[in-house]
Design a protein around this motif. Structure first.
Motif, mmCIF file in Angstrom:
data_model
loop_
_atom_site.group_PDB
_atom_site.id
_atom_site.type_symbol
_atom_site.label_atom_id
_atom_site.label_comp_id
_atom_site.label_asym_id
_atom_site.label_seq_id
_atom_site.Cartn_x
_atom_site.Cartn_y
_atom_site.Cartn_z
ATOM 1 N N MET A 191 0.835 -1.207 0.000
ATOM 2 C CA MET A 191 0.000 0.000 0.000
ATOM 3 C C MET A 191 0.865 1.249 0.000
ATOM 4 O O MET A 191 0.544 2.233 -0.680
ATOM 5 N N GLU A 192 1.954 1.210 0.728
ATOM 6 C CA GLU A 192 2.860 2.366 0.727
ATOM 7 C C GLU A 192 3.495 2.550 -0.653
ATOM 8 O O GLU A 192 3.672 3.675 -1.113
ATOM 9 N N ALA A 193 3.837 1.425 -1.291
ATOM 10 C CA ALA A 193 4.436 1.503 -2.635
ATOM 11 C C ALA A 193 3.420 2.079 -3.618
ATOM 12 O O ALA A 193 3.763 2.913 -4.467
ATOM 13 N N TYR A 194 2.171 1.662 -3.474
ATOM 14 C CA TYR A 194 1.140 2.208 -4.365
ATOM 15 C C TYR A 194 0.940 3.693 -4.093
ATOM 16 O O TYR A 194 0.840 4.491 -5.024
ATOM 17 N N ARG A 195 0.902 4.044 -2.819
ATOM 18 C CA ARG A 195 0.769 5.459 -2.452
ATOM 19 C C ARG A 195 1.864 6.294 -3.122
ATOM 20 O O ARG A 195 1.633 7.417 -3.558
ATOM 21 N N ASP A 196 3.059 5.682 -3.224
ATOM 22 C CA ASP A 196 4.187 6.402 -3.813
ATOM 23 C C ASP A 196 4.259 6.252 -5.332
ATOM 24 O O ASP A 196 5.261 6.631 -5.948
ATOM 25 N N GLY A 197 3.229 5.657 -5.935
ATOM 26 C CA GLY A 197 3.143 5.651 -7.397
ATOM 27 C C GLY A 197 3.337 4.320 -8.087
ATOM 28 O O GLY A 197 3.368 4.267 -9.318
ATOM 29 N N ASP A 198 3.488 3.215 -7.335
ATOM 30 C CA ASP A 198 3.711 1.910 -7.951
ATOM 31 C C ASP A 198 2.367 1.205 -8.178
ATOM 32 O O ASP A 198 1.793 0.615 -7.256
ATOM 33 N N ALA A 199 1.883 1.258 -9.405
ATOM 34 C CA ALA A 199 0.572 0.665 -9.717
ATOM 35 C C ALA A 199 0.606 -0.860 -9.618
ATOM 36 O O ALA A 199 -0.417 -1.485 -9.319
ATOM 37 N N ASN A 200 1.764 -1.470 -9.860
ATOM 38 C CA ASN A 200 1.852 -2.932 -9.756
ATOM 39 C C ASN A 200 1.612 -3.402 -8.321
ATOM 40 O O ASN A 200 1.065 -4.478 -8.094
ATOM 41 N N ALA A 201 2.043 -2.596 -7.372
ATOM 42 C CA ALA A 201 1.833 -2.942 -5.965
ATOM 43 C C ALA A 201 0.340 -3.021 -5.665
ATOM 44 O O ALA A 201 -0.113 -3.899 -4.928
ATOM 45 N N PHE A 202 -0.408 -2.107 -6.260
ATOM 46 C CA PHE A 202 -1.864 -2.133 -6.058
ATOM 47 C C PHE A 202 -2.447 -3.438 -6.604
ATOM 48 O O PHE A 202 -3.327 -4.045 -5.982
ATOM 49 N N GLU A 203 -1.964 -3.842 -7.757
ATOM 50 C CA GLU A 203 -2.509 -5.039 -8.397
ATOM 51 C C GLU A 203 -2.300 -6.278 -7.513
ATOM 52 O O GLU A 203 -3.201 -7.109 -7.376
ATOM 53 N N ILE A 204 -1.122 -6.374 -6.906
ATOM 54 C CA ILE A 204 -0.838 -7.517 -6.015
ATOM 55 C C ILE A 204 -1.789 -7.466 -4.812
ATOM 56 O O ILE A 204 -2.397 -8.461 -4.424
ATOM 57 N N LEU A 205 -1.928 -6.274 -4.256
ATOM 58 C CA LEU A 205 -2.805 -6.096 -3.098
ATOM 59 C C LEU A 205 -4.252 -6.433 -3.461
ATOM 60 O O LEU A 205 -4.969 -7.098 -2.693
#
Lengths: 152, 188
Positions: free
Chosen positions: B11-25
């Motif tokens: 979630m922190e990675a997505y917050r910082d702009g990593d869309a792939n992190a959102f996909e995993i989550l």
């Protein structure tokens, strides 16, 4: 089933996990993932940016106000001499109202003309308190200059 | 971002702009969250709507995310809040079973139970379980679903549903007892 009265039951949990795993439709998946990707590509208006977003309009408003004030000052006829001690005829441009020192000098001249010398002296003394370094134009107010010379 | 990353790291990675992190989550929580809504609302269409809303809210609020609580608790709190909001907009409002003063350990009305006869009449046990879950009072059902789908402790359920731990525990116990009672073979 085991653990009667407990807040957990292994067999029940196991049975629940055997139920068909449901999921949202493909359209919902696609919509959410697209929005997630789109959101991080958009320039984010951070809370800090939102906090200071009044600066631009406030700056414009301040600039307009300053410009308006300067315009008023530039257009308004000067009511005091631009340089102390030197009369400036330009202050009369566009107006019939003399500047305060000249108005007082006019009044003193009138008192002298009417032979109200004591009042003229008193007015001249008051004038000097206000404008101690003011150089009176002898050509315009010869009687006042003469009265002042007599008083010294 | 790796698959092995924690929810909070993702979630922190997505917050910082990593869309792939959102996909995993998203893949981690997609099914359990959807099942929570589907079993709680009894309608796939409403579940889709509520499910989509909470993810959209999460996306919009990503900049405000800070690791102060487990992500699991955070997302299920969003889900619970959205559910309560959904109930509020319904004709009957928030179900009475959410009243903390209600005696959650009381025996539910017979009309709400699955009779043992139905269970032994050929219905598969898992189908009987789903049927029994549908017949639980809403608050007790939600507590059970949060526990089973969200893998949340009683304390976490209490925290995210804003009730006392005793209330959350009572709701879970009631649900378990009722489900067990429904699924037990009928003995005359």
């Amino acid at each position: 089933m085991t653990n009667s009265g407990s807040d957990h039951d292994d067999q029940l949990s196991s049975l629940y996990r055997q139920t068909e795993p449901d999921g949202p439709g493909e359209m919902t998946d696609a919509r959410i993932l697209a929005e997630a990707r789109h959101a991080v590509k958009r320039p984010e208006r951070t809370s800090a940016a939102r906090k200071y977003n009044w600066i631009m309009p406030a700056g414009i408003a301040a600039t307009v106000a300053i410009a308006a004030i300067i315009s008023v000052i530039m257009l308004e006829p000067a009511k005091t001499p631009l340089q102390p001690g030197v009369e400036n005829d330009s202050v009369h441009i566009g107006t019939t109202q003399p500047s305060p020192p000249r108005r007082q000098l006019d009044r003193i001249s009138l008192l002298i003309k009417e032979n109200r010398i004591d009042e003229a002296r008193s007015a001249l003394a008051d004038f000097r308190k206000l404008y101690p370094d003011y150089r009176i134009n002898a050509k315009k107010y010869p009687t006042v200059v003469e009265l002042e010379a007599q008083s010294q | 971002m790796q698959e092995s990353a924690t929810d909070e790291e993702l979630m922190e990675a997505y917050r910082d702009g990593d869309a792939n992190a959102f996909e995993i989550l998203y893949q981690r929580y997609r099914k359990p969250l959807f099942r929570y809504f589907q079993h709680q609302c009894g309608s796939a269409a409403i579940a889709e709507e509520l499910f989509q809303d909470i993810w959209m809210n999460l996306i919009r609020a990503r900049q405000r995310y800070h690791v102060s609580a487990k992500f699991r608790t955070y997302i299920y709190r969003l889900a619970h809040n959205r559910l309560i909001d959904h109930y509020r907009k319904q004709k009957h409002g928030i179900p009475a079973s959410y009243d903390e003063n209600e005696n959650t350990l009381a025996t539910p009305a017979a009309a709400n139970t699955i009779t043992p006869e139905r269970t032994v009449s050929g219905m598969r046990q898992v189908d009987a379980l789903l049927d029994a879950i549908d017949n639980l009072p809403e608050a007790q059902r939600e507590a059970f679903l949060l526990k089973e789908n969200g893998d949340l402790s009683v304390e976490q359920i209490a925290e995210l549903t804003d009730v006392k731990p005793e209330t959350a525990k009572s709701r879970v116990r009631y649900a378990i007892n009722k489900l067990k009672q429904t699924l037990e073979p009928h003995h005359d």
